[in-house]
Design an enzyme around this catalytic site. Structure first.
Site, PDB file in Angstrom:
ATOM      1  N   ASN A 161       0.811  -1.233   0.000  1.00 46.34           N
ATOM      2  CA  ASN A 161       0.000   0.000   0.000  1.00 46.34           C
ATOM      3  C   ASN A 161       0.842   1.280   0.000  1.00 46.34           C
ATOM      4  O   ASN A 161       0.470   2.258  -0.645  1.00 46.34           O
ATOM      5  CB  ASN A 161      -1.033  -0.018   1.124  1.00 46.34           C
ATOM      6  CG  ASN A 161      -0.423  -0.080   2.494  1.00 46.34           C
ATOM      7  OD1 ASN A 161       0.719  -0.502   2.656  1.00 46.34           O
ATOM      8  ND2 ASN A 161      -1.172   0.340   3.492  1.00 46.34           N
ATOM      9  N   SER A 186       6.381  -6.414  -1.228  1.00 45.19           N
ATOM     10  CA  SER A 186       5.224  -7.194  -1.687  1.00 45.19           C
ATOM     11  C   SER A 186       5.311  -7.416  -3.187  1.00 45.19           C
ATOM     12  O   SER A 186       5.693  -6.521  -3.947  1.00 45.19           O
ATOM     13  CB  SER A 186       3.938  -6.433  -1.363  1.00 45.19           C
ATOM     14  OG  SER A 186       2.855  -7.017  -2.052  1.00 45.19           O
ATOM     15  N   GLU A 187       4.886  -8.596  -3.610  1.00 44.68           N
ATOM     16  CA  GLU A 187       4.865  -8.935  -5.035  1.00 44.68           C
ATOM     17  C   GLU A 187       3.822  -8.110  -5.790  1.00 44.68           C
ATOM     18  O   GLU A 187       3.846  -8.021  -7.002  1.00 44.68           O
ATOM     19  CB  GLU A 187       4.593 -10.436  -5.216  1.00 44.68           C
ATOM     20  CG  GLU A 187       3.282 -10.971  -4.652  1.00 44.68           C
ATOM     21  CD  GLU A 187       3.263 -11.114  -3.123  1.00 44.68           C
ATOM     22  OE1 GLU A 187       4.297 -10.847  -2.475  1.00 44.68           O
ATOM     23  OE2 GLU A 187       2.195 -11.464  -2.583  1.00 44.68           O
ATOM     24  N   GLU A 259       4.815  -3.421  12.418  1.00 42.98           N
ATOM     25  CA  GLU A 259       3.830  -2.363  12.166  1.00 42.98           C
ATOM     26  C   GLU A 259       2.633  -3.048  11.530  1.00 42.98           C
ATOM     27  O   GLU A 259       2.700  -3.455  10.366  1.00 42.98           O
ATOM     28  CB  GLU A 259       4.406  -1.323  11.197  1.00 42.98           C
ATOM     29  CG  GLU A 259       5.619  -0.587  11.713  1.00 42.98           C
ATOM     30  CD  GLU A 259       5.239   0.490  12.717  1.00 42.98           C
ATOM     31  OE1 GLU A 259       4.195   1.128  12.563  1.00 42.98           O
ATOM     32  OE2 GLU A 259       6.000   0.668  13.681  1.00 42.98           O
ATOM     33  N   CYS A 293      -3.085   1.951   6.491  1.00 45.35           N
ATOM     34  CA  CYS A 293      -3.214   1.343   7.822  1.00 45.35           C
ATOM     35  C   CYS A 293      -3.706   2.354   8.845  1.00 45.35           C
ATOM     36  O   CYS A 293      -4.300   1.983   9.844  1.00 45.35           O
ATOM     37  CB  CYS A 293      -1.870   0.779   8.254  1.00 45.35           C
ATOM     38  SG  CYS A 293      -0.570   2.009   8.168  1.00 45.35           S
ATOM     39  N   PHE A 393      -9.983  -1.306   5.067  1.00 49.94           N
ATOM     40  CA  PHE A 393      -8.922  -1.202   4.053  1.00 49.94           C
ATOM     41  C   PHE A 393      -9.513  -0.964   2.671  1.00 49.94           C
ATOM     42  O   PHE A 393      -9.170  -1.609   1.678  1.00 49.94           O
ATOM     43  CB  PHE A 393      -8.039  -2.453   4.071  1.00 49.94           C
ATOM     44  CG  PHE A 393      -6.575  -2.115   4.034  1.00 49.94           C
ATOM     45  CD1 PHE A 393      -5.997  -1.369   5.038  1.00 49.94           C
ATOM     46  CD2 PHE A 393      -5.769  -2.531   2.979  1.00 49.94           C
ATOM     47  CE1 PHE A 393      -4.648  -1.031   5.002  1.00 49.94           C
ATOM     48  CE2 PHE A 393      -4.420  -2.210   2.925  1.00 49.94           C
ATOM     49  CZ  PHE A 393      -3.865  -1.465   3.951  1.00 49.94           C
ATOM     50  N   GLU A 468       8.765   3.491  14.312  1.00 50.63           N
ATOM     51  CA  GLU A 468       9.539   3.870  13.127  1.00 50.63           C
ATOM     52  C   GLU A 468       9.549   5.379  13.015  1.00 50.63           C
ATOM     53  O   GLU A 468       8.584   6.039  13.382  1.00 50.63           O
ATOM     54  CB  GLU A 468       8.935   3.234  11.875  1.00 50.63           C
ATOM     55  CG  GLU A 468       9.042   1.718  11.918  1.00 50.63           C
ATOM     56  CD  GLU A 468       8.739   1.045  10.597  1.00 50.63           C
ATOM     57  OE1 GLU A 468       7.797   1.469   9.915  1.00 50.63           O
ATOM     58  OE2 GLU A 468       9.458   0.092  10.250  1.00 50.63           O
TER      59      GLU A 468
HETATM   60  P1  NAD Z   1      -0.121  -8.864   4.380  1.00 49.20           P
HETATM   61  O1  NAD Z   1       0.230  -9.134   5.784  1.00 49.20           O
HETATM   62  O2  NAD Z   1      -0.979  -9.829   3.667  1.00 49.20           O
HETATM   63  O3  NAD Z   1       1.197  -8.715   3.500  1.00 49.20           O
HETATM   64  C1  NAD Z   1       2.293  -7.921   3.925  1.00 49.20           C
HETATM   65  C2  NAD Z   1       3.565  -8.553   3.384  1.00 49.20           C
HETATM   66  O4  NAD Z   1       3.703  -9.852   3.938  1.00 49.20           O
HETATM   67  C3  NAD Z   1       3.570  -8.732   1.874  1.00 49.20           C
HETATM   68  O5  NAD Z   1       4.864  -8.525   1.390  1.00 49.20           O
HETATM   69  C4  NAD Z   1       3.184 -10.176   1.689  1.00 49.20           C
HETATM   70  O6  NAD Z   1       3.747 -10.719   0.507  1.00 49.20           O
HETATM   71  C5  NAD Z   1       3.809 -10.816   2.905  1.00 49.20           C
HETATM   72  N1  NAD Z   1       3.135 -12.028   3.368  1.00 49.20           N
HETATM   73  C6  NAD Z   1       1.858 -12.422   3.131  1.00 49.20           C
HETATM   74  N2  NAD Z   1       1.635 -13.613   3.702  1.00 49.20           N
HETATM   75  C7  NAD Z   1       2.777 -13.987   4.308  1.00 49.20           C
HETATM   76  C8  NAD Z   1       3.179 -15.121   5.065  1.00 49.20           C
HETATM   77  N3  NAD Z   1       2.325 -16.104   5.324  1.00 49.20           N
HETATM   78  N4  NAD Z   1       4.437 -15.169   5.540  1.00 49.20           N
HETATM   79  C9  NAD Z   1       5.297 -14.159   5.308  1.00 49.20           C
HETATM   80  N5  NAD Z   1       4.979 -13.061   4.587  1.00 49.20           N
HETATM   81  C10 NAD Z   1       3.736 -12.965   4.106  1.00 49.20           C
HETATM   82  O7  NAD Z   1      -0.739  -7.402   4.368  1.00 49.20           O
HETATM   83  P2  NAD Z   1      -1.195  -6.562   3.095  1.00 49.20           P
HETATM   84  O8  NAD Z   1      -2.516  -7.060   2.620  1.00 49.20           O
HETATM   85  O9  NAD Z   1      -0.098  -6.510   2.102  1.00 49.20           O
HETATM   86  O10 NAD Z   1      -1.324  -5.126   3.759  1.00 49.20           O
HETATM   87  C11 NAD Z   1      -2.448  -4.767   4.465  1.00 49.20           C
HETATM   88  C12 NAD Z   1      -2.250  -4.848   5.962  1.00 49.20           C
HETATM   89  O11 NAD Z   1      -1.043  -4.218   6.345  1.00 49.20           O
HETATM   90  C13 NAD Z   1      -3.341  -4.111   6.690  1.00 49.20           C
HETATM   91  O12 NAD Z   1      -3.728  -4.819   7.843  1.00 49.20           O
HETATM   92  C14 NAD Z   1      -2.672  -2.814   7.090  1.00 49.20           C
HETATM   93  O13 NAD Z   1      -3.261  -2.166   8.183  1.00 49.20           O
HETATM   94  C15 NAD Z   1      -1.292  -3.264   7.361  1.00 49.20           C
HETATM   95  N6  NAD Z   1      -0.371  -2.125   7.252  1.00 49.20           N
HETATM   96  C16 NAD Z   1       0.163  -1.601   8.377  1.00 49.20           C
HETATM   97  C17 NAD Z   1       0.995  -0.495   8.302  1.00 49.20           C
HETATM   98  C18 NAD Z   1       1.599   0.124   9.547  1.00 49.20           C
HETATM   99  O14 NAD Z   1       2.470   0.994   9.426  1.00 49.20           O
HETATM  100  N7  NAD Z   1       1.202  -0.292  10.723  1.00 49.20           N
HETATM  101  C19 NAD Z   1       1.279   0.074   7.067  1.00 49.20           C
HETATM  102  C20 NAD Z   1       0.719  -0.482   5.932  1.00 49.20           C
HETATM  103  C21 NAD Z   1      -0.101  -1.599   6.037  1.00 49.20           C
END
Ligand code: NAD
Length: 490
Positions: A161, A186-187, A259, A293, A393, A468
């Protein structure tokens, strides 16, 4: 100006990983398409590695750590400063790629690159400040000091994002501290972030200090967590994945900086400047097409102004345009990242509407194109619905009325998340009470954009661990060493 990733895209060439200072076309897991969410057309292919590439990158980072961790702060600071300058020079070109791969509005995408550059500038300066303490010794035969040392190889694992700024806020302090890095973005949005690593290479970073890998999430993350030289996992993403990574990291006692998800309350009190609050809500809800987020997730409005605010919100969303951010016409919102996100948002909305919720200002509808979702606010949302309880989201939110401050504080805190929150009020006493009692790590009062590089950002409760930005963000990559020195002659 022409940038390398754009040239690769234009030539139809594979976008490579960076391992040990070489742009590596190795792809043990094949090639992976990157699509434009506006139409789901393929815009580029990335080299898709696996656990082997993660191991190779961590080996390179471990080798490079020996010398990088012993460089002078001045040397590291100069490279970070040059990276800042290069990112600023290239911001428009990188922002264009970011918009193309993520569906972000172009000004937001360019803004993200400039914001990312700021992390390199700020940490290039912060690392030149004192990094330790001299204690007031109680013993004349000894002196005691603490010094900060880099923790080791850092794995930086990030979502789609804010794919560039979230990497930047990890990589810049890690490098400043003297750590080396393996980044796995992320991919879903892997292209623009590659330019951060190109800028570092162009700024003169030694081989192996930064590594960029692409590949399947779980095998690569696991390989990094299990690698003997990786000492910190810095992850941004969902709480579920953060929890799984932390569990695995516990086997080697690897530090986790997390995070995670949010569920931000956005409170409008009756003494608020309503124009300002509505403008703020538009930004806090719809920035990045609602996929932030820290996005406003539950809107609480004082009951005495509920009708007035709802009327304004209905008109606001009805007037918002949704379309291709690079289509030539200005739009207020672009597409969601992909079909799975769109289906998830729609499922949340349908559950709420079938339990009696309705949209202010007319039913949102899908637009032409696979991933567009109309923005909207819903009222009469049942408490048990996901819309009232969890992060959406996407560009929708429930609006709830409240009667008094105590009640709204309690309802705001009725969530396991604690990342961000917002409140609009003109009462100074209330500002202090909210600051102390709303259970979030980031609170925006009368302002919708709290993120700055020089303040600590992070979550309470299930929204994460660590901070951070600011000096706290540097400390995540440092170990405190205590040294006791015997002294004669005093
Ligand atoms: P996600 O957890 O699905 O993916 C985040 C990253 O983890 C990606 O690179 C993904 O490829 C990887 N990933 C996915 N499954 C995994 C696994 N089983 N093992 C290891 N890595 C894995 O999250 P998303 O859909 O990409 O992002 C949305 C979420 O992220 C929301 O909950 C959002 O609130 C949170 N977010 C938090 C912040 C913050 O600063 N706190 C910032 C941005 C997004």
């Amino acid at each position: 100006m022409a940038i390398a990733t754009q040239a690769l895209i234009d030539a139809g060439a594979v976008v490579p990983m960076l391992i040990g200072g070489e742009w590596s076309p190795s792809f043990t897991s094949g090639l992976r398409d990157v699509t434009n969410p506006v139409n789901d057309r393929v815009i580029a292919q990335i080299a898709y590695g696996g656990a082997d590439e993660a191991d190779a990158a961590a080996d390179s980072a471990a080798d490079a750590f020996r010398s990088w961790s012993n460089t002078s702060t001045r040397y590291r600071s100069d490279i970070l400063r040059r990276t800042y300058e290069l990112l600023l020079e290239r911001a428009e070109a990188i922002g264009y790629i970011l918009s193309l791969e993520s569906g972000k509005l172009l000004p937001e995408a360019i803004g993200e690159i400039r914001f990312s550059a700021e992390y390199f500038r700020w940490f290039s300066e912060e690392i030149r400040r004192p990094q330790g303490e001299v204690f007031a010794s109680e013993d004349q035969s000894r002196r005691q000091i603490s010094i900060s040392r880099p923790i080791g190889v850092a794995a930086t694992l990030t979502p789609w994002n804010f794919p560039v700024s979230i990497q930047a806020r990890k990589v810049a302090p890690a490098l400043a501290a003297g750590c080396t890095v393996v980044a796995r973005p992320s991919e879903k949005a892997p292209l623009a972030v590659a330019e951060v690593f190109r800028a570092l290479v162009d700024a003169g970073i030694p081989k192996g200090v930064v590594n960029l890998i692409y590949g399947p999430a779980s095998p690569q993350s696991n390989a990094l967590i299990d690698h003997e030289s990786v000492e910190v996992i810095s992850f941004t993403g969902s709480t579920a994945v953060g929890s799984a990574l932390m569990k695995r990291a516990s086997a080697r006692i690897v530090k986790c900086a997390l995070e995670l998800g949010g569920d931000a309350p956005f409170i409008i009190f009756s003494d608020a400047d309503i124009d300002r609050a509505i403008q703020g809500l538009q930004i806090a809800k719809f920035r990045n097409n609602g996929q932030s987020c820290i996005a406003a997730n539950r809107v609480f409005v004082a009951s005495s102004i509920m009708d007035q605010v709802c009327d304004r919100l209905g008109k606001l969303t009805e007037a918002m345009s949704v379309g291709d951010p690079l289509g030539g016409e200005p739009v207020d919102l672009g597409p969601l990242i992909d079909q799975s996100r769109l289906r998830e948002v729609d499922k949340i909305v349908r559950e709420a509407t079938s339990a009696g919720a309705y949209f202010l200002g007319g039913e949102p509808k899908m637009c032409d194109g696979p991933n567009y979702y109309r923005p909207g606010f819903l009222v009469n949302v049942a408490e048990e619905c996901q819309l009232a309880r969890e992060e959406v989201f996407g560009p929708v939110a429930g609006v709830f009325s409240f009667d008094d401050e105590e009640e709204v504080i309690e309802r705001s805190n009725r969530t396991s998340m604690g990342l961000a929150g917002y409140a609009y009020t003109s009462d100074q006493g209330r500002i202090w009470r909210l600051s102390e009692r709303i259970e979030v790590g980031i609170l925006g009062i009368n302002h919708p954009l709290p993120s700055v590089v020089y303040s600590p950002m992070g979550g309470l409760k299930r929204s994460g661990l660590g901070r951070e930005g600011a000096h706290d963000g540097l400390a995540e990559y440092q170990e405190t060493k205590y040294v006791s020195i015997g002294v004669e002659g005093l």
